[in-house]
Design a protein around this motif. Structure first.
Motif, PDB file in Angstrom:
ATOM      1  N   HIS A  67       1.768  10.273  -2.053  1.00 56.30           N
ATOM      2  CA  HIS A  67       2.110  10.216  -3.467  1.00 56.30           C
ATOM      3  C   HIS A  67       0.925   9.693  -4.269  1.00 56.30           C
ATOM      4  CE1 HIS A  67       4.690   8.985  -7.068  1.00 56.30           C
ATOM      5  NE2 HIS A  67       4.746  10.313  -6.983  1.00 56.30           N
ATOM      6  N   VAL A  68       1.072   9.653  -5.571  1.00 58.32           N
ATOM      7  CA  VAL A  68      -0.006   9.360  -6.513  1.00 58.32           C
ATOM      8  C   VAL A  68       0.459   8.342  -7.556  1.00 58.32           C
ATOM      9  CG1 VAL A  68      -1.153  11.573  -6.231  1.00 58.32           C
ATOM     10  CG2 VAL A  68       0.745  11.395  -7.816  1.00 58.32           C
ATOM     11  N   THR A  69      -0.457   7.933  -8.447  1.00 51.52           N
ATOM     12  CA  THR A  69      -0.110   6.989  -9.502  1.00 51.52           C
ATOM     13  C   THR A  69      -0.437   7.596 -10.856  1.00 51.52           C
ATOM     14  OG1 THR A  69      -0.478   5.072  -8.103  1.00 51.52           O
ATOM     15  CG2 THR A  69      -0.619   4.686 -10.454  1.00 51.52           C
ATOM     16  N   LEU A  81      -4.500  11.297  -4.970  1.00 51.04           N
ATOM     17  CA  LEU A  81      -4.636  11.045  -3.537  1.00 51.04           C
ATOM     18  C   LEU A  81      -5.565  12.123  -3.016  1.00 51.04           C
ATOM     19  CD1 LEU A  81      -3.970   9.874  -0.754  1.00 51.04           C
ATOM     20  CD2 LEU A  81      -1.877  11.222  -0.782  1.00 51.04           C
ATOM     21  N   CYS A  94       2.191   6.071   5.063  1.00 52.54           N
ATOM     22  CA  CYS A  94       2.410   6.109   3.621  1.00 52.54           C
ATOM     23  C   CYS A  94       1.056   5.968   2.948  1.00 52.54           C
ATOM     24  CB  CYS A  94       3.346   4.970   3.209  1.00 52.54           C
ATOM     25  SG  CYS A  94       3.610   4.869   1.429  1.00 52.54           S
ATOM     26  N   HIS A  96      -0.803   6.221  -0.746  1.00 56.74           N
ATOM     27  CA  HIS A  96      -0.461   6.214  -2.160  1.00 56.74           C
ATOM     28  C   HIS A  96      -1.716   6.085  -3.011  1.00 56.74           C
ATOM     29  CE1 HIS A  96       1.754   5.173  -5.854  1.00 56.74           C
ATOM     30  NE2 HIS A  96       2.727   5.842  -5.254  1.00 56.74           N
ATOM     31  N   ALA A  97      -2.094   7.157  -3.693  1.00 52.75           N
ATOM     32  CA  ALA A  97      -3.165   7.151  -4.690  1.00 52.75           C
ATOM     33  C   ALA A  97      -4.449   6.520  -4.163  1.00 52.75           C
ATOM     34  CB  ALA A  97      -2.691   6.464  -5.964  1.00 52.75           C
ATOM     35  N   CYS A  98      -4.870   6.964  -2.979  1.00 47.61           N
ATOM     36  CA  CYS A  98      -6.078   6.429  -2.357  1.00 47.61           C
ATOM     37  C   CYS A  98      -7.018   7.589  -2.034  1.00 47.61           C
ATOM     38  CB  CYS A  98      -5.716   5.651  -1.094  1.00 47.61           C
ATOM     39  SG  CYS A  98      -4.755   6.596   0.117  1.00 47.61           S
ATOM     40  N   THR A 111      -0.024   2.055   6.168  1.00 47.03           N
ATOM     41  CA  THR A 111       0.154   2.186   4.729  1.00 47.03           C
ATOM     42  C   THR A 111      -1.184   1.938   4.050  1.00 47.03           C
ATOM     43  OG1 THR A 111       2.460   1.458   4.821  1.00 47.03           O
ATOM     44  CG2 THR A 111       1.341   1.239   2.698  1.00 47.03           C
ATOM     45  N   LEU A 113      -2.779   1.737   0.148  1.00 44.01           N
ATOM     46  CA  LEU A 113      -2.315   1.599  -1.230  1.00 44.01           C
ATOM     47  C   LEU A 113      -3.339   2.058  -2.267  1.00 44.01           C
ATOM     48  CD1 LEU A 113      -0.446  -1.814  -0.851  1.00 44.01           C
ATOM     49  CD2 LEU A 113       0.507   0.507  -0.831  1.00 44.01           C
ATOM     50  N   ASP A 114      -2.911   2.046  -3.526  1.00 43.35           N
ATOM     51  CA  ASP A 114      -3.665   2.565  -4.669  1.00 43.35           C
ATOM     52  C   ASP A 114      -5.121   2.099  -4.699  1.00 43.35           C
ATOM     53  OD1 ASP A 114      -0.962   3.014  -5.209  1.00 43.35           O
ATOM     54  OD2 ASP A 114      -1.244   2.816  -7.365  1.00 43.35           O
ATOM     55  N   GLN A 132      -4.446  -2.612  -1.991  1.00 37.02           N
ATOM     56  CA  GLN A 132      -4.961  -1.963  -3.197  1.00 37.02           C
ATOM     57  C   GLN A 132      -6.435  -2.285  -3.391  1.00 37.02           C
ATOM     58  OE1 GLN A 132      -1.919  -3.104  -6.241  1.00 37.02           O
ATOM     59  NE2 GLN A 132      -2.687  -1.263  -7.210  1.00 37.02           N
TER      60      GLN A 132
END
Length: 176
Positions: A67-69, A81, A94, A96-98, A111, A113-114, A132
């Motif tokens: 997923h994205v931010t 992403l 998972c 996320h937006a990385c 996981t 993260l952003d 993050q």
């Protein structure tokens, strides 16, 4: 368009003809899947508030969520992403937006993260958490929650990253 590959806000995923997307995977919106990439059972790539790019020969294994931010107050840019070429993402991860550069191996249950950035030739051990904004330097094994640099990768481990990606290209072809 198949029910599991669908538009969002009028934008359809772009999937190269040579890519493999399992029938149980869900691909939504601004998702770009390159040559020989594979998305496996029950994985989700939701490009709704930004985009997802999956590079050549990369594989996203079973039960992984991508997923994205969106732009937050005070920020105007989206956070996509981006997955480079020859990347292996293990089961149940998972992301996320990385950003993952080329030739990266992500262990199962990790996981990321952003705004994390994973440089080329990196291995992350199973069950790790990349916080993050964290940047992981090329040529190392990382592991932990939060992730820590463990040791330099051997040449054979770096070669294994490329082997893993090519192995999944072969497996995907047999599933087609």
């Amino acid at each position: 368009m198949m029910k599991n590959i669908r538009k969002y806000a009028g934008i359809s995923p772009e999937i190269h003809d040579s890519a493999y997307v399992d029938d149980s995977a869900v691909i939504i919106g601004k998702v770009f899947i390159a040559e020989n990439a594979s998305i496996w059972c029950n994985s989700v790539a939701r490009g709704d508030v930004s985009y997802i790019k999956i590079g050549k020969n990369s594989n996203v294994q079973d039960l992984t969520m991508l997923h994205v931010t969106h732009s937050n107050p005070g920020r105007t840019e989206e956070t996509p992403l981006i997955i480079g070429d020859n990347v292996t993402i293990g089961h149940n991860c998972c992301l996320h937006a990385c950003t993952l550069a080329n030739n990266v191996f992500i262990g199962m249950g990790t996981t990321i993260l952003d705004n994390a950035y994973i440089e080329s030739n990196v291995m992350i051990g199973a069950g790790s958490l990349v916080p993050q904004g964290k940047r992981l330097e090329s040529g190392y094994l990382y592991f932990g929650n939060p992730v820590k640099q463990i040791r330099k990768l051997s040449e054979s481990e770096i070669e294994h990253i490329a082997y893993s990606a090519q192995h999944y290209v072969k497996i995907a072809k047999s599933h087609r």
